[in-house]
Design an enzyme around this catalytic site. Sequence first.
Site, PDB file in Angstrom:
ATOM      1  N   HIS A 267       0.806  -1.222  -0.067  1.00 32.96           N
ATOM      2  CA  HIS A 267       0.019  -0.092   0.483  1.00 32.96           C
ATOM      3  C   HIS A 267       1.024   1.467  -0.170  1.00 32.96           C
ATOM      4  CE1 HIS A 267      -3.147   2.498   0.911  1.00 32.96           C
ATOM      5  NE2 HIS A 267      -2.965   3.311   1.650  1.00 32.96           N
ATOM      6  N   GLU A 268       1.930   1.007   0.926  1.00 29.76           N
ATOM      7  CA  GLU A 268       2.643   2.702   0.744  1.00 29.76           C
ATOM      8  C   GLU A 268       3.101   2.854  -0.512  1.00 29.76           C
ATOM      9  OE1 GLU A 268       1.971   4.230   3.411  1.00 29.76           O
ATOM     10  OE2 GLU A 268       0.483   3.519   4.100  1.00 29.76           O
ATOM     11  N   HIS A 271       1.641   4.854  -2.540  1.00 29.58           N
ATOM     12  CA  HIS A 271       1.593   6.236  -2.785  1.00 29.58           C
ATOM     13  C   HIS A 271       3.543   6.367  -2.853  1.00 29.58           C
ATOM     14  CE1 HIS A 271      -2.063   6.930  -0.483  1.00 29.58           C
ATOM     15  NE2 HIS A 271      -1.590   5.610   0.677  1.00 29.58           N
ATOM     16  N   GLU A 297      -4.605   7.831  -2.767  1.00 29.80           N
ATOM     17  CA  GLU A 297      -5.102   6.581  -2.275  1.00 29.80           C
ATOM     18  C   GLU A 297      -5.577   5.521  -3.259  1.00 29.80           C
ATOM     19  OE1 GLU A 297      -5.032   6.047   0.521  1.00 29.80           O
ATOM     20  OE2 GLU A 297      -5.808   4.104   1.367  1.00 29.80           O
TER      21      GLU A 297
END
Length: 501
Positions: A267-268, A271, A297
Amino acid sequence: MFVQNKKIQDILNYYREISYLQKINSVLDYDLNVSMPPKGSESRASHAAYIEELIVNKWKNPKFKEMIEDVQTLELNEFEKAIVRNIERQGKMYWRVPEQIIINLKKETSIAFVKWSEAKSKSDFSIFSDSLERIINLLIEIADHIGYKANRYDALLDQYEPDLNFEMFNNIAQKLRTFLSDFVSEIVNSKNYSDVNSGFDTEVYYDFQDQKRLSEFVAYKLGYDFESGRLDVSAHPFTSNLHRTDVRITTRYDLRDFRESLTSTIHEVGHALYEQGINPEFDDTPLEGGVSLGIHESQSRFYENQIGRSKFFIKYIRYLLNLLFNNVRNQSDEQLYRFFNQVRPSFIRTEADEVTYNLHIILRFEIEELLINKKIKVKDLPEIWNDKMHGLLGIRPKNDREGVLQDVHWSYGYIGYFPTYSLGNLYSAQIANKMKKELDIEYLISRGEFIEILNWLRKNIHIHGSLYYPNELIDRVTGEDLNPDYFIKYIQEKYSDIYQI
Ligand code: MG
């Protein structure tokens, strides 16, 4: 150079100092979350507040506003227009809201955070209630100073997602709500439910070092540049953008469940790849950084779900999982895939699966709109929360900790922030749908060839930074406005298959 106009050049020179100060504060903040010893917190708060004061003064300097007013009637190119537009949007808070209100909010939120922490640990909303009420009242004043057309909540939404308003998101929320509530109960009542949801042996420990190796390998393979970033540990995983060439990420390790660190890292990374891929010419200008929280997101959710929780990715990393974790070896690919995609109505948003997640957001969105328009009272929130939770997910929290007190956002004064999480899910499905027309992403994922996927995102999204607003960007990438049908279709297909509905 993308800026030709001399006056815009002057604006950029002025803005650069604001950008530097923000980055200095980000370093302090990153350190606070990752490595600062507990006793350092008091002195750190004064250092950060001092930098913040310098930033506010820079914004409030009448000279800066005059510089912006001075270019209003000029012929500007696309880049120059976007620079002015972005500054005007950020400037609303400083230029329209009286300083005393901003100072009061700052004071109130620093008290509120402490109150919220205590309330959460004692699971007692009444400890936080008065503080939250004062925050809501200040935000009402702020929204009224910023201004709005149809709904007071619009002024707050726009702070996090340019041009988003209540009506737009409400239409999306109602559509999602209808589909998701029905679909979740179909899943819960499916024949396969207990079969899919029975997990692995929980007595097993997954070694911290092994999990760390896995996270680093996956981040590297996905294209994360470790020369322009690093991977650390924090209580809540986050990405810190100190500069395009220094984008740091964190993850957390659960020794009983290796999925936590793996999916958080992916997820990170999503980003971080966005920030690392922005046009270097935009460095230290109002065009740097991702354009909105929703688009940001969408990148993290794309990596986490569309890639990380796909059959093809599970297949790709399973040789590594086999190597690291003994008890994975005797699971079939299908069992492992289901293990990463279990759906279960639960109380805590941050632990929610892809299907139930947006229902958690709808709950917060509805409550926020009622609060900001004074249609409900703060003291009644625990009951309202629990009733809504029951209506949306069929479960009722037993206490405030697993109900109304679970999220930190309101104590920071972040009202209008939650909808961007849902937008991320919707955008990511719409973007994936478009990408699949141009790339065989299933083949690429199963071969571990992630760079082609990254290059597609770079070219279509990352490179543009904050040049285009979200609605314009999504239209350029996919040829249409935000359309929740892609997300609905994605969820329906994936989970009908898993639960054999
Ligand atoms: Mg995120």
